[in-house]
Write an enzyme that holds these catalytic residues in place. Sequence first.
Site, PDB file in Angstrom:
ATOM      1  N   SER A 154       0.810  -1.261  -0.047  1.00 19.69           N
ATOM      2  CA  SER A 154      -0.132  -0.222   0.007  1.00 19.69           C
ATOM      3  C   SER A 154       0.780   1.140  -0.099  1.00 19.69           C
ATOM      4  CB  SER A 154      -0.898   0.036   1.045  1.00 19.69           C
ATOM      5  OG  SER A 154      -0.234  -0.080   2.273  1.00 19.69           O
ATOM      6  N   ASN A 213       3.688  -5.488   5.749  1.00 22.00           N
ATOM      7  CA  ASN A 213       2.600  -6.455   6.001  1.00 22.00           C
ATOM      8  C   ASN A 213       3.107  -7.619   6.719  1.00 22.00           C
ATOM      9  OD1 ASN A 213       0.186  -4.954   5.136  1.00 22.00           O
ATOM     10  ND2 ASN A 213       0.977  -5.027   2.937  1.00 22.00           N
ATOM     11  N   ASP A 250      -4.524   6.687  10.086  1.00 27.34           N
ATOM     12  CA  ASP A 250      -4.403   5.201  10.650  1.00 27.34           C
ATOM     13  C   ASP A 250      -3.015   5.079  11.279  1.00 27.34           C
ATOM     14  OD1 ASP A 250      -2.884   5.172   8.324  1.00 27.34           O
ATOM     15  OD2 ASP A 250      -3.974   3.845   7.327  1.00 27.34           O
ATOM     16  N   GLY A 265      -1.880  -4.385   0.825  1.00 21.27           N
ATOM     17  CA  GLY A 265      -2.139  -5.654   1.661  1.00 21.27           C
ATOM     18  C   GLY A 265      -1.128  -6.366   1.110  1.00 21.27           C
ATOM     19  N   HIS A 310      -0.078   4.840   6.942  1.00 25.98           N
ATOM     20  CA  HIS A 310       0.127   5.387   5.488  1.00 25.98           C
ATOM     21  C   HIS A 310       0.399   6.741   5.640  1.00 25.98           C
ATOM     22  CE1 HIS A 310      -2.320   1.379   5.395  1.00 25.98           C
ATOM     23  NE2 HIS A 310      -1.656   1.355   4.148  1.00 25.98           N
TER      24      HIS A 310
END
Length: 220
Positions: A41, A104, A185, A75, A188
């Site tokens: 991402s 991830n 979040d 992801g 990011h």
Amino acid sequence: MRALAACRRRAAVAGMALLLALVVPPAQAEERPLLLVMGDSLSAAYGIERQEGWVSLLDERLDGKANVVNASISGETSSGGASRLPDLLGQHEPHIVLLELGGNDGLRGLPPRQFEANMADMIEASQAAGAEVLLLGIDIPPNYGQAYRDAFTGVYDRLAEEFDVPLVPFLLEGIALDDSLMQDDGIHPTAAAQPRILDTVWPELAPLLEENGLTLAVHD
């Protein structure tokens, strides 16, 4: 009559040559370096417009002097990247592969040795296909414990040394701890952070581009 027919054939050949000159790209275009970005991402412009992401900004900076293929998927894990890469190498025949994976894996707490094996497979596959590799490292939050963080980030250092490839130690250097440059979040980066990410990547990428014949009058 034969002379007339010959003239017509020559005219037809000349016309075909002109048509081909118009529709077939020049040799220089075919020789442009091709960059393949394999990421998650952070390279897929999660939460922002795709054209605002650092990979799109890289494409703009190169200004047609190289081709950029962004195969990043939000992801994505190192396992997923390792399974997708062989087909992408065959399809695009890249000169340079940028590997931005592992975040991830770390967030899921996967064993660093498994992560390292997947990344090693991707580097070996890229080099076997004649591509140079640039590793883009990432870190994980402190709550995962210092021992795990050290084991995780140490993977990038070992791979860079083992395969003799350049490394950007931390893709989000100067960004990750700046709330104004991170989305809500906390994982990011925002659109405003993307030019800084590109500036972090550029010093390691530029020499690879030059080695592949690109004259770098593309960034002042």
